[in-house]
Design a protein around this motif. Structure first.
Motif, PDB file in Angstrom:
ATOM      1  N   LEU A 147      -0.648  -2.018   9.606  1.00 42.56           N
ATOM      2  CA  LEU A 147      -2.037  -2.315   9.951  1.00 42.56           C
ATOM      3  C   LEU A 147      -2.777  -1.111  10.524  1.00 42.56           C
ATOM      4  O   LEU A 147      -4.004  -1.129  10.634  1.00 42.56           O
ATOM      5  N   THR A 148      -2.048  -0.072  10.888  1.00 42.41           N
ATOM      6  CA  THR A 148      -2.693   1.111  11.458  1.00 42.41           C
ATOM      7  C   THR A 148      -3.063   2.147  10.397  1.00 42.41           C
ATOM      8  O   THR A 148      -3.732   3.133  10.717  1.00 42.41           O
ATOM      9  N   ARG A 149      -2.633   1.939   9.166  1.00 43.19           N
ATOM     10  CA  ARG A 149      -2.922   2.918   8.115  1.00 43.19           C
ATOM     11  C   ARG A 149      -4.402   2.913   7.767  1.00 43.19           C
ATOM     12  O   ARG A 149      -5.052   1.869   7.727  1.00 43.19           O
ATOM     13  N   GLU A 150      -4.910   4.066   7.482  1.00 48.45           N
ATOM     14  CA  GLU A 150      -6.311   4.207   7.110  1.00 48.45           C
ATOM     15  C   GLU A 150      -6.425   4.380   5.608  1.00 48.45           C
ATOM     16  O   GLU A 150      -5.775   5.239   5.021  1.00 48.45           O
ATOM     17  N   SER A 151      -7.238   3.555   4.983  1.00 53.81           N
ATOM     18  CA  SER A 151      -7.400   3.601   3.540  1.00 53.81           C
ATOM     19  C   SER A 151      -8.209   4.831   3.119  1.00 53.81           C
ATOM     20  O   SER A 151      -9.082   5.306   3.851  1.00 53.81           O
ATOM     21  N   GLU A 152      -7.918   5.317   1.918  1.00 56.68           N
ATOM     22  CA  GLU A 152      -8.743   6.390   1.359  1.00 56.68           C
ATOM     23  C   GLU A 152     -10.159   5.893   1.093  1.00 56.68           C
ATOM     24  O   GLU A 152     -11.089   6.686   0.907  1.00 56.68           O
ATOM     25  N   TRP A 153     -10.340   4.579   1.091  1.00 50.80           N
ATOM     26  CA  TRP A 153     -11.654   3.982   0.859  1.00 50.80           C
ATOM     27  C   TRP A 153     -12.288   3.527   2.168  1.00 50.80           C
ATOM     28  O   TRP A 153     -13.068   2.578   2.192  1.00 50.80           O
ATOM     29  N   ASN A 154     -11.981   4.208   3.256  1.00 50.86           N
ATOM     30  CA  ASN A 154     -12.456   3.761   4.568  1.00 50.86           C
ATOM     31  C   ASN A 154     -13.963   3.911   4.755  1.00 50.86           C
ATOM     32  O   ASN A 154     -14.516   3.419   5.730  1.00 50.86           O
ATOM     33  N   GLU A 155     -14.621   4.562   3.793  1.00 53.96           N
ATOM     34  CA  GLU A 155     -16.077   4.664   3.877  1.00 53.96           C
ATOM     35  C   GLU A 155     -16.792   3.580   3.063  1.00 53.96           C
ATOM     36  O   GLU A 155     -18.019   3.544   3.014  1.00 53.96           O
ATOM     37  N   ASP A 156     -16.008   2.712   2.423  1.00 50.39           N
ATOM     38  CA  ASP A 156     -16.622   1.580   1.732  1.00 50.39           C
ATOM     39  C   ASP A 156     -17.378   0.708   2.726  1.00 50.39           C
ATOM     40  O   ASP A 156     -17.028   0.633   3.910  1.00 50.39           O
ATOM     41  N   LYS A 157     -18.406   0.034   2.222  1.00 53.03           N
ATOM     42  CA  LYS A 157     -19.168  -0.890   3.050  1.00 53.03           C
ATOM     43  C   LYS A 157     -19.052  -2.296   2.467  1.00 53.03           C
ATOM     44  O   LYS A 157     -19.150  -2.463   1.261  1.00 53.03           O
ATOM     45  N   PRO A 158     -18.812  -3.302   3.332  1.00 54.16           N
ATOM     46  CA  PRO A 158     -18.645  -3.221   4.784  1.00 54.16           C
ATOM     47  C   PRO A 158     -17.299  -2.602   5.169  1.00 54.16           C
ATOM     48  O   PRO A 158     -16.429  -2.406   4.326  1.00 54.16           O
ATOM     49  N   LEU A 160     -13.633  -1.898   6.254  1.00 48.97           N
ATOM     50  CA  LEU A 160     -12.396  -2.609   5.934  1.00 48.97           C
ATOM     51  C   LEU A 160     -11.689  -3.085   7.193  1.00 48.97           C
ATOM     52  O   LEU A 160     -11.647  -2.386   8.212  1.00 48.97           O
ATOM     53  N   LYS A 161     -11.082  -4.260   7.112  1.00 49.13           N
ATOM     54  CA  LYS A 161     -10.257  -4.753   8.208  1.00 49.13           C
ATOM     55  C   LYS A 161      -8.939  -3.988   8.235  1.00 49.13           C
ATOM     56  O   LYS A 161      -8.467  -3.514   7.199  1.00 49.13           O
ATOM     57  N   PRO A 162      -8.310  -3.861   9.402  1.00 57.35           N
ATOM     58  CA  PRO A 162      -6.985  -3.230   9.450  1.00 57.35           C
ATOM     59  C   PRO A 162      -6.007  -3.965   8.527  1.00 57.35           C
ATOM     60  O   PRO A 162      -5.924  -5.200   8.553  1.00 57.35           O
ATOM     61  N   GLY A 163      -5.299  -3.214   7.712  1.00 52.83           N
ATOM     62  CA  GLY A 163      -4.357  -3.808   6.769  1.00 52.83           C
ATOM     63  C   GLY A 163      -4.923  -3.974   5.371  1.00 52.83           C
ATOM     64  O   GLY A 163      -4.180  -4.303   4.441  1.00 52.83           O
ATOM     65  N   VAL A 164      -6.222  -3.737   5.191  1.00 52.48           N
ATOM     66  CA  VAL A 164      -6.840  -3.837   3.862  1.00 52.48           C
ATOM     67  C   VAL A 164      -6.964  -2.442   3.257  1.00 52.48           C
ATOM     68  O   VAL A 164      -7.510  -1.534   3.878  1.00 52.48           O
ATOM     69  N   HIS A 165      -6.456  -2.287   2.050  1.00 52.42           N
ATOM     70  CA  HIS A 165      -6.577  -1.016   1.326  1.00 52.42           C
ATOM     71  C   HIS A 165      -7.884  -0.957   0.543  1.00 52.42           C
ATOM     72  O   HIS A 165      -8.531   0.094   0.465  1.00 52.42           O
ATOM     73  N   GLU A 166      -8.254  -2.086  -0.063  1.00 54.75           N
ATOM     74  CA  GLU A 166      -9.455  -2.119  -0.879  1.00 54.75           C
ATOM     75  C   GLU A 166      -9.988  -3.544  -0.916  1.00 54.75           C
ATOM     76  O   GLU A 166      -9.221  -4.502  -0.938  1.00 54.75           O
ATOM     77  N   ARG A 167     -11.324  -3.668  -0.958  1.00 54.62           N
ATOM     78  CA  ARG A 167     -11.937  -4.997  -0.859  1.00 54.62           C
ATOM     79  C   ARG A 167     -12.794  -5.280  -2.089  1.00 54.62           C
ATOM     80  O   ARG A 167     -13.979  -5.580  -1.991  1.00 54.62           O
ATOM     81  N   LYS A 168     -12.175  -5.221  -3.241  1.00 50.17           N
ATOM     82  CA  LYS A 168     -12.878  -5.550  -4.477  1.00 50.17           C
ATOM     83  C   LYS A 168     -12.644  -7.028  -4.790  1.00 50.17           C
ATOM     84  O   LYS A 168     -11.503  -7.447  -4.999  1.00 50.17           O
ATOM     85  N   TRP A 169     -13.726  -7.789  -4.831  1.00 54.02           N
ATOM     86  CA  TRP A 169     -13.603  -9.231  -5.060  1.00 54.02           C
ATOM     87  C   TRP A 169     -13.307  -9.510  -6.535  1.00 54.02           C
ATOM     88  O   TRP A 169     -14.130  -9.290  -7.414  1.00 54.02           O
ATOM     89  N   GLU A 170     -12.092  -9.999  -6.766  1.00 51.44           N
ATOM     90  CA  GLU A 170     -11.603 -10.324  -8.096  1.00 51.44           C
ATOM     91  C   GLU A 170     -11.019 -11.734  -8.057  1.00 51.44           C
ATOM     92  O   GLU A 170     -10.049 -11.978  -7.326  1.00 51.44           O
ATOM     93  N   ILE A 171     -11.573 -12.635  -8.815  1.00 49.61           N
ATOM     94  CA  ILE A 171     -11.077 -14.014  -8.833  1.00 49.61           C
ATOM     95  C   ILE A 171      -9.575 -14.052  -9.036  1.00 49.61           C
ATOM     96  O   ILE A 171      -8.851 -14.817  -8.389  1.00 49.61           O
ATOM     97  N   ASP A 172      -9.088 -13.217  -9.957  1.00 54.24           N
ATOM     98  CA  ASP A 172      -7.683 -13.330 -10.354  1.00 54.24           C
ATOM     99  C   ASP A 172      -6.725 -13.006  -9.219  1.00 54.24           C
ATOM    100  O   ASP A 172      -5.589 -13.492  -9.213  1.00 54.24           O
ATOM    101  N   SER A 173      -7.152 -12.217  -8.230  1.00 54.22           N
ATOM    102  CA  SER A 173      -6.261 -11.903  -7.106  1.00 54.22           C
ATOM    103  C   SER A 173      -5.783 -13.184  -6.437  1.00 54.22           C
ATOM    104  O   SER A 173      -4.589 -13.350  -6.142  1.00 54.22           O
TER     105      SER A 173
END
Length: 472
Positions: A147-158, A160-173
């Motif tokens: 949970l402490t790792r910082e994603s390479e996408w940390n400048e995405d908006k909004p 990211l929560k700790p533990g999230v690498h990427e927040r692309k909304w995909e139904i299939d996930s």
């Protein structure tokens, strides 16, 4: 564990480039040594020996030995947390876990879970881990264990929560979370995975699906990324193009992680219909909650009816077929993508039976010159993806074509193309140039590897005579 995995990937990649041709032709196993594998299943190893010995083509046998166990060999982090199994599975050369990929990576091992208690616990652990991910953020597609790792996408908006690498909304996930738990339950009869947290996650999945029907014209979801790639972010402040709320579910991204053009992604909506019906069965037959089961069934029926009305159309050559994307206003996009769910994968996923009329018409379209993302080159022909440009074919697309075929000649053709486009590495890649297979992307893509293993398993069961050819 991750450091050791990365070391293995680099060494394997360099070996594939630097090995002299004679050594490559010796077809020496590219599996890591037994004591360096991230997970070992006796049932899987026995199955490898059984099928490898049956295959007459030494190169295909070698590829199967390398590819089928690749997820277990290189990507699994299994432990017991708070008395429960927990399994984190990275996708390969990207050190994060996708809900989609992690389910697909273990899927070819599912038929063996009752033969290997250790393998069964590993799958149970993945169900538990996926539940944690959904409860953390149902809109996210990829996660970290740390949970402490910082994603390479940390400048995405909004943010990211700790533990999230990427927040692309995909139904299939979210569908893949249901798919894994349902399959585990159907094979083992073990309902213990349907615990309190699992129930919370399933209700959150259904709530998210309903929210993304956008019946009131709004959504809490936003995704903004500073990038030069148009496919990396939805238009209009990360909310996507306008839709008419007709009952389908909006998906801002495809399973390729590319942004959708039109928000109603048809194969993912049909996948959601299947997942909702699976949930209805579980809540009816195992969890004794008819109210929630009815809610799932009603939503499944609504989405399905909307797809058939707003997501199909008469093609000038092929008749009524599925569109790939739609917007509810009557606009549709006709194509397909190599990733799953795709239109061609609908029979592989079990939504359609091979031979169903609309599926067969759609499939005929998909493997024709009318599909703008079906490429033919000097090396092979097959599905591409906007994710990798206009000249690259995906082995995954060739594999799915074979897995959805009843034609032995078509399957044999696919096997030959897979054999001749791995560029001497013994592994599948994300994509390769249609004229030059040595120009490929992703040397360590565990999903594609294990999917190739799944294909060989299916051919072994249904068309074993194809594996008896000494030169495919």
């Amino acid at each position: 564990m991750v450091t050791r995995i990365m070391q293995f990937s680099i060494i394997a990649f360099l070996m594939s480039i630097l090995m002299p041709l004679g050594t490559i032709q010796a077809f020496e196993s590219k599996r890591p040594p037994a004591d360096e594998r991230t997970f070992v299943s006796e049932a899987v190893d026995k199955k490898i020996e059984e099928i490898k010995d049956f295959i007459k083509d030494p190169e295909v046998a070698w590829m199967f030995e390398n590819c089928y166990p690749n997820t277990l060999d290189t990507t699994v982090d299994y432990e017991v947390i708070d008395g429960k199994p927990d399994t984190f599975i990275i996708t390969g050369d990207i050190d994060a876990m996708w809900l989609r990929d992690s389910t697909c990576q273990v899927w070819p091992y599912m038929p063996l879970v009752d033969q290997d208690p250790k393998l069964r616990k590993m799958i149970e652990g993945l169900i538990n881990r996926q539940v944690k991910c959904v409860l953390l953020d149902p809109y996210a597609n990829a996660f970290f264990k740390d949970l402490t790792r910082e994603s390479e996408w940390n400048e995405d908006k909004p943010e990211l929560k700790p533990g999230v690498h990427e927040r692309k909304w995909e139904i299939d996930s979210l569908c893949y979370v249901v798919r894994l738990a349902n399959e585990y339950y159907q094979i083992t009869g073990d309902a213990s995975v349907f615990n309190e947290n699992w129930d919370k996650a399933m209700r959150l999945i259904v709530k998210t699906f309903k929210t993304e029907q956008r019946k009131d014209g709004t959504t809490p979801y936003r995704f903004i990324r500073s990038t030069s790639r148009m496919t990396d972010s939805p238009v209009f402040q990360g909310t996507g193009r306008p839709i008419k709320p007709v009952g389908m579910i909006c998906s801002m991204f495809r399973p390729s992680d590319d942004a959708t053009v039109l928000p109603f992604l048809i194969p993912s909506n049909l996948f959601a219909v299947q997942s909702l019906r699976q949930l209805a069965d579980i809540y009816t037959n195992e969890l004794d909650d008819p109210a929630f089961a009815k809610e799932c069934t009603q939503l499944a029926d609504e989405v399905h009816d909307a797809v058939m009305k707003w997501g199909t159309a008469e093609h000038l050559k092929f008749g009524r077929i599925y569109a790939y994307e739609a917007d509810g206003f009557g606009n549709m996009l006709f194509m397909d993508d190599a990733n799953v769910p795709s239109l061609i994968s609908l029979s592989y996923l079990g939504f359609h039976q091979r031979g169903d009329a609309i599926y067969e018409r759609t499939r005929n379209y998909l493997v024709s010159d009318y599909n703008p993302w079906y490429f033919k080159g000097e090396a092979a022909e097959g599905y591409g993806s906007p994710h990798t440009g206009k000249e690259s074919i995906w082995p995954m697309g060739i594999i799915l074509r074979a897995l959805t075929s009843n034609d032995k000649q078509e399957i044999a053709k696919c096997l030959h193309m897979l054999k001749t486009t791995h560029a001497g590495t013994g592994f599948m890649h994300e994509s390769f140039n249609k004229d030059n297979p040595s120009n490929y992307s992703r040397s360590w893509f565990a999903w594609a590897n294990t999917l190739f293993g799944e294909l060989i398993m299916e051919v072994y069961q249904d068309y074993p005579e194809l594996l008896q050819q000494s030169d495919m």
